[in-house]
Design a protein around this motif. Sequence first.
Motif, PDB file in Angstrom:
ATOM      1  N   VAL A  61       0.859  -1.176   0.000  1.00  0.00           N
ATOM      2  CA  VAL A  61       0.000   0.000   0.000  1.00  0.00           C
ATOM      3  C   VAL A  61       0.897   1.227   0.000  1.00  0.00           C
ATOM      4  O   VAL A  61       2.021   1.199   0.541  1.00  0.00           O
ATOM      5  CB  VAL A  61      -0.956  -0.035   1.218  1.00  0.00           C
ATOM      6  CG1 VAL A  61      -0.211   0.166   2.518  1.00  0.00           C
ATOM      7  CG2 VAL A  61      -2.072   0.959   1.048  1.00  0.00           C
ATOM      8  N   ASP A  62       0.442   2.293  -0.614  1.00  0.00           N
ATOM      9  CA  ASP A  62       1.294   3.473  -0.785  1.00  0.00           C
ATOM     10  C   ASP A  62       1.886   3.980   0.529  1.00  0.00           C
ATOM     11  O   ASP A  62       3.037   4.435   0.566  1.00  0.00           O
ATOM     12  CB  ASP A  62       0.500   4.596  -1.453  1.00  0.00           C
ATOM     13  CG  ASP A  62       0.283   4.357  -2.937  1.00  0.00           C
ATOM     14  OD1 ASP A  62      -0.539   5.078  -3.537  1.00  0.00           O
ATOM     15  OD2 ASP A  62       0.933   3.456  -3.506  1.00  0.00           O
ATOM     16  N   SER A  63       1.124   3.906   1.598  1.00  0.00           N
ATOM     17  CA  SER A  63       1.567   4.500   2.871  1.00  0.00           C
ATOM     18  C   SER A  63       2.769   3.787   3.490  1.00  0.00           C
ATOM     19  O   SER A  63       3.401   4.331   4.391  1.00  0.00           O
ATOM     20  CB  SER A  63       0.412   4.527   3.867  1.00  0.00           C
ATOM     21  OG  SER A  63      -0.056   3.217   4.109  1.00  0.00           O
ATOM     22  N   VAL A  64       3.095   2.580   3.017  1.00  0.00           N
ATOM     23  CA  VAL A  64       4.227   1.854   3.606  1.00  0.00           C
ATOM     24  C   VAL A  64       5.362   1.621   2.614  1.00  0.00           C
ATOM     25  O   VAL A  64       6.405   1.076   2.985  1.00  0.00           O
ATOM     26  CB  VAL A  64       3.797   0.502   4.220  1.00  0.00           C
ATOM     27  CG1 VAL A  64       2.628   0.694   5.171  1.00  0.00           C
ATOM     28  CG2 VAL A  64       3.474  -0.532   3.156  1.00  0.00           C
ATOM     29  N   LYS A  65       5.169   2.047   1.384  1.00  0.00           N
ATOM     30  CA  LYS A  65       6.220   1.837   0.369  1.00  0.00           C
ATOM     31  C   LYS A  65       7.519   2.505   0.799  1.00  0.00           C
ATOM     32  O   LYS A  65       7.534   3.641   1.263  1.00  0.00           O
ATOM     33  CB  LYS A  65       5.770   2.396  -0.973  1.00  0.00           C
ATOM     34  CG  LYS A  65       4.780   1.510  -1.703  1.00  0.00           C
ATOM     35  CD  LYS A  65       4.382   2.117  -3.040  1.00  0.00           C
ATOM     36  CE  LYS A  65       3.365   1.230  -3.754  1.00  0.00           C
ATOM     37  NZ  LYS A  65       2.907   1.837  -5.030  1.00  0.00           N
ATOM     38  N   GLY A  66       8.600   1.767   0.652  1.00  0.00           N
ATOM     39  CA  GLY A  66       9.907   2.282   1.043  1.00  0.00           C
ATOM     40  C   GLY A  66      10.225   2.106   2.516  1.00  0.00           C
ATOM     41  O   GLY A  66      11.365   2.337   2.939  1.00  0.00           O
ATOM     42  N   ARG A  67       9.251   1.706   3.322  1.00  0.00           N
ATOM     43  CA  ARG A  67       9.471   1.518   4.759  1.00  0.00           C
ATOM     44  C   ARG A  67       9.294   0.070   5.186  1.00  0.00           C
ATOM     45  O   ARG A  67       9.966  -0.387   6.110  1.00  0.00           O
ATOM     46  CB  ARG A  67       8.495   2.388   5.564  1.00  0.00           C
ATOM     47  CG  ARG A  67       8.624   3.870   5.286  1.00  0.00           C
ATOM     48  CD  ARG A  67       7.793   4.696   6.271  1.00  0.00           C
ATOM     49  NE  ARG A  67       6.362   4.405   6.176  1.00  0.00           N
ATOM     50  CZ  ARG A  67       5.632   3.959   7.188  1.00  0.00           C
ATOM     51  NH1 ARG A  67       6.181   3.746   8.372  1.00  0.00           N
ATOM     52  NH2 ARG A  67       4.332   3.750   7.022  1.00  0.00           N
ATOM     53  N   PHE A  68       8.391  -0.640   4.565  1.00  0.00           N
ATOM     54  CA  PHE A  68       8.100  -2.029   4.924  1.00  0.00           C
ATOM     55  C   PHE A  68       8.601  -2.959   3.823  1.00  0.00           C
ATOM     56  O   PHE A  68       8.629  -2.589   2.643  1.00  0.00           O
ATOM     57  CB  PHE A  68       6.599  -2.251   5.084  1.00  0.00           C
ATOM     58  CG  PHE A  68       5.975  -1.591   6.292  1.00  0.00           C
ATOM     59  CD1 PHE A  68       6.658  -0.660   7.057  1.00  0.00           C
ATOM     60  CD2 PHE A  68       4.665  -1.894   6.646  1.00  0.00           C
ATOM     61  CE1 PHE A  68       6.074  -0.058   8.157  1.00  0.00           C
ATOM     62  CE2 PHE A  68       4.062  -1.300   7.738  1.00  0.00           C
ATOM     63  CZ  PHE A  68       4.767  -0.377   8.495  1.00  0.00           C
ATOM     64  N   ALA A  69       8.972  -4.175   4.215  1.00  0.00           N
ATOM     65  CA  ALA A  69       9.403  -5.184   3.251  1.00  0.00           C
ATOM     66  C   ALA A  69       8.799  -6.530   3.632  1.00  0.00           C
ATOM     67  O   ALA A  69       8.968  -6.989   4.765  1.00  0.00           O
ATOM     68  CB  ALA A  69      10.910  -5.279   3.203  1.00  0.00           C
ATOM     69  N   ILE A  70       8.108  -7.137   2.676  1.00  0.00           N
ATOM     70  CA  ILE A  70       7.517  -8.446   2.899  1.00  0.00           C
ATOM     71  C   ILE A  70       8.432  -9.509   2.308  1.00  0.00           C
ATOM     72  O   ILE A  70       9.088  -9.297   1.281  1.00  0.00           O
ATOM     73  CB  ILE A  70       6.105  -8.528   2.261  1.00  0.00           C
ATOM     74  CG1 ILE A  70       5.360  -9.768   2.737  1.00  0.00           C
ATOM     75  CG2 ILE A  70       6.179  -8.452   0.745  1.00  0.00           C
ATOM     76  CD1 ILE A  70       3.875  -9.770   2.344  1.00  0.00           C
ATOM     77  N   SER A  71       8.488 -10.644   2.970  1.00  0.00           N
ATOM     78  CA  SER A  71       9.279 -11.761   2.454  1.00  0.00           C
ATOM     79  C   SER A  71       8.697 -13.056   3.003  1.00  0.00           C
ATOM     80  O   SER A  71       7.870 -13.038   3.909  1.00  0.00           O
ATOM     81  CB  SER A  71      10.753 -11.626   2.851  1.00  0.00           C
ATOM     82  OG  SER A  71      10.908 -11.632   4.256  1.00  0.00           O
ATOM     83  N   ARG A  72       9.152 -14.151   2.444  1.00  0.00           N
ATOM     84  CA  ARG A  72       8.674 -15.447   2.911  1.00  0.00           C
ATOM     85  C   ARG A  72       9.802 -16.468   2.804  1.00  0.00           C
ATOM     86  O   ARG A  72      10.660 -16.370   1.931  1.00  0.00           O
ATOM     87  CB  ARG A  72       7.464 -15.915   2.123  1.00  0.00           C
ATOM     88  CG  ARG A  72       7.693 -16.163   0.656  1.00  0.00           C
ATOM     89  CD  ARG A  72       6.371 -16.407  -0.074  1.00  0.00           C
ATOM     90  NE  ARG A  72       5.692 -17.597   0.417  1.00  0.00           N
ATOM     91  CZ  ARG A  72       4.400 -17.842   0.206  1.00  0.00           C
ATOM     92  NH1 ARG A  72       3.652 -16.982  -0.465  1.00  0.00           N
ATOM     93  NH2 ARG A  72       3.848 -18.962   0.678  1.00  0.00           N
ATOM     94  N   ASP A  73       9.761 -17.448   3.699  1.00  0.00           N
ATOM     95  CA  ASP A  73      10.696 -18.558   3.662  1.00  0.00           C
ATOM     96  C   ASP A  73       9.846 -19.821   3.595  1.00  0.00           C
ATOM     97  O   ASP A  73       9.315 -20.280   4.615  1.00  0.00           O
ATOM     98  CB  ASP A  73      11.578 -18.553   4.914  1.00  0.00           C
ATOM     99  CG  ASP A  73      12.665 -19.616   4.869  1.00  0.00           C
ATOM    100  OD1 ASP A  73      12.492 -20.622   4.163  1.00  0.00           O
ATOM    101  OD2 ASP A  73      13.659 -19.444   5.567  1.00  0.00           O
ATOM    102  N   ASN A  74       9.682 -20.345   2.411  1.00  0.00           N
ATOM    103  CA  ASN A  74       8.809 -21.505   2.243  1.00  0.00           C
ATOM    104  C   ASN A  74       9.348 -22.749   2.936  1.00  0.00           C
ATOM    105  O   ASN A  74       8.576 -23.628   3.319  1.00  0.00           O
ATOM    106  CB  ASN A  74       8.583 -21.775   0.760  1.00  0.00           C
ATOM    107  CG  ASN A  74       7.637 -20.764   0.131  1.00  0.00           C
ATOM    108  OD1 ASN A  74       6.902 -20.054   0.818  1.00  0.00           O
ATOM    109  ND2 ASN A  74       7.655 -20.684  -1.196  1.00  0.00           N
TER     110      ASN A  74
END
Length: 124
Positions: A61-74
Amino acid sequence: QALLVESGGGLVQAGGSLRLSCTASGPTFRMYGMGWFRQAPGKEREVVSTINWIGDSKYYVDSVKGRFAISRDNAKNTLYLQMTSLKPEDTAVYYCARSRSGSSGSQRGEYNYWGQGTQVTVSS
């Protein structure tokens, strides 16, 4: 039936960082898109970030771009949300959710399994 358990929430000062984790039960985690949503008091639950099954398609979402990072470890059945430069307006209960498919849209209706949520509070 998928079981999702979030952890990592807490109280942090503005400008600080937190990393949320969501651990899923069962062997099928890797087949599904995942998402992070949040709900602040008196507000609708909103999407924060999503990631497809293999992790090569992400949405913020625009409000978190550049501040949050999503990732996953399957291999670990775990979804992450690294949150930096936190602001008081990020205060909410954060939920992880599993998509109905391998893709990861931004609409709540595309997700059919939800965790219990973890509280994030950012003080000014």
